[in-house]
Design a protein around this motif. Sequence first.
Motif, PDB file in Angstrom:
ATOM      1  N   MET A 242       0.832  -1.325   0.059  1.00 54.76           N
ATOM      2  CA  MET A 242      -0.037  -0.051  -0.094  1.00 54.76           C
ATOM      3  C   MET A 242       0.822   1.435  -0.006  1.00 54.76           C
ATOM      4  O   MET A 242       1.731   1.363   0.750  1.00 54.76           O
ATOM      5  N   THR A 243       0.732   2.226  -0.865  1.00 56.52           N
ATOM      6  CA  THR A 243       1.311   3.426  -0.894  1.00 56.52           C
ATOM      7  C   THR A 243       0.723   4.286   0.336  1.00 56.52           C
ATOM      8  O   THR A 243      -0.437   4.477   0.349  1.00 56.52           O
ATOM      9  N   THR A 244       1.606   4.713   1.158  1.00 60.38           N
ATOM     10  CA  THR A 244       1.005   5.671   2.010  1.00 60.38           C
ATOM     11  C   THR A 244       1.669   7.275   1.991  1.00 60.38           C
ATOM     12  O   THR A 244       1.203   8.189   2.775  1.00 60.38           O
ATOM     13  N   ASP A 245       2.687   7.342   0.856  1.00 63.22           N
ATOM     14  CA  ASP A 245       3.116   8.775   0.851  1.00 63.22           C
ATOM     15  C   ASP A 245       2.037   9.812   0.212  1.00 63.22           C
ATOM     16  O   ASP A 245       1.399   9.779  -1.022  1.00 63.22           O
ATOM     17  N   GLY A 246       1.529  10.553   1.038  1.00 59.76           N
ATOM     18  CA  GLY A 246       0.326  11.575   0.914  1.00 59.76           C
ATOM     19  C   GLY A 246      -0.811  10.812   0.348  1.00 59.76           C
ATOM     20  O   GLY A 246      -1.638  11.110  -0.546  1.00 59.76           O
TER      21      GLY A 246
ATOM     22  N   ALA B 264      -2.030  12.939  12.780  1.00 59.40           N
ATOM     23  CA  ALA B 264      -1.946  11.534  12.538  1.00 59.40           C
ATOM     24  C   ALA B 264      -0.731  11.447  11.285  1.00 59.40           C
ATOM     25  O   ALA B 264      -0.697  11.902  10.615  1.00 59.40           O
ATOM     26  N   SER B 265       0.153  10.347  11.807  1.00 60.70           N
ATOM     27  CA  SER B 265       1.171   9.992  10.542  1.00 60.70           C
ATOM     28  C   SER B 265       0.445   9.620   9.164  1.00 60.70           C
ATOM     29  O   SER B 265      -0.725   9.109   9.254  1.00 60.70           O
ATOM     30  N   ASP B 266       0.985   9.748   8.110  1.00 61.96           N
ATOM     31  CA  ASP B 266       0.426   9.290   6.938  1.00 61.96           C
ATOM     32  C   ASP B 266       0.289   7.631   6.978  1.00 61.96           C
ATOM     33  O   ASP B 266      -0.837   7.313   6.328  1.00 61.96           O
ATOM     34  N   SER B 267       1.071   7.101   7.609  1.00 59.98           N
ATOM     35  CA  SER B 267       0.701   5.638   7.649  1.00 59.98           C
ATOM     36  C   SER B 267      -0.440   5.268   8.474  1.00 59.98           C
ATOM     37  O   SER B 267      -1.295   4.244   8.059  1.00 59.98           O
ATOM     38  N   ASP B 268      -0.590   5.943   9.427  1.00 62.73           N
ATOM     39  CA  ASP B 268      -1.907   5.864  10.414  1.00 62.73           C
ATOM     40  C   ASP B 268      -3.059   6.139   9.917  1.00 62.73           C
ATOM     41  O   ASP B 268      -3.992   5.552   9.715  1.00 62.73           O
ATOM     42  N   ILE B 269      -2.958   7.372   9.019  1.00 62.11           N
ATOM     43  CA  ILE B 269      -4.143   7.751   8.186  1.00 62.11           C
ATOM     44  C   ILE B 269      -4.494   6.845   7.341  1.00 62.11           C
ATOM     45  O   ILE B 269      -5.760   6.376   6.884  1.00 62.11           O
ATOM     46  N   ALA B 270      -3.653   6.200   6.382  1.00 66.55           N
ATOM     47  CA  ALA B 270      -3.683   5.097   5.376  1.00 66.55           C
ATOM     48  C   ALA B 270      -4.344   4.098   6.086  1.00 66.55           C
ATOM     49  O   ALA B 270      -5.195   3.498   5.364  1.00 66.55           O
ATOM     50  N   SER B 271      -3.991   3.407   7.142  1.00 60.54           N
ATOM     51  CA  SER B 271      -4.555   2.230   7.828  1.00 60.54           C
ATOM     52  C   SER B 271      -6.153   2.657   8.216  1.00 60.54           C
ATOM     53  O   SER B 271      -6.728   1.549   8.029  1.00 60.54           O
ATOM     54  N   ARG B 272      -6.120   3.652   8.786  1.00 59.99           N
ATOM     55  CA  ARG B 272      -7.384   4.139   9.164  1.00 59.99           C
ATOM     56  C   ARG B 272      -8.693   4.324   7.890  1.00 59.99           C
ATOM     57  O   ARG B 272      -9.701   3.781   8.112  1.00 59.99           O
TER      58      ARG B 272
END
Length: 110
Positions: free
Chosen positions: A1-5, A55-63
């Motif tokens: 999964m891409t989490t950059d932005g 939240a960090s981008d990886s946390d946002i992505a997982s949520r």
Amino acid sequence: MTTDGILSQLNKASAAEEFFALLGVEYDAKIIDVARLHILRRMGQYLAGEELTGASDSDIASRCKATLERAYADFVTSSPIEQRVFKVLKDAAAPQSNKHPALVQLSSLE
């Protein structure tokens, strides 16, 4: 999964399939064909309850992934009509008031 932005990437997505691909969520195309807008709307409703500020981008992505999975699951087990995500479907299920006048006897109209 891409989490950059990830929020920026999701903002640019124009099809439900892009949301699923960006977040790495597996789906059945038959369900997406029937409920794509309903799923994305429900995802938005779930995300509205999330606090993503700071939240960090990886946390946002997982949520985001979790909310998409949850929204998708809603429509795997029931239909858009049963879920009533959009106002038009909610209104269709609301009790209708009697918009017709009471029966008037023709003899009373003399």
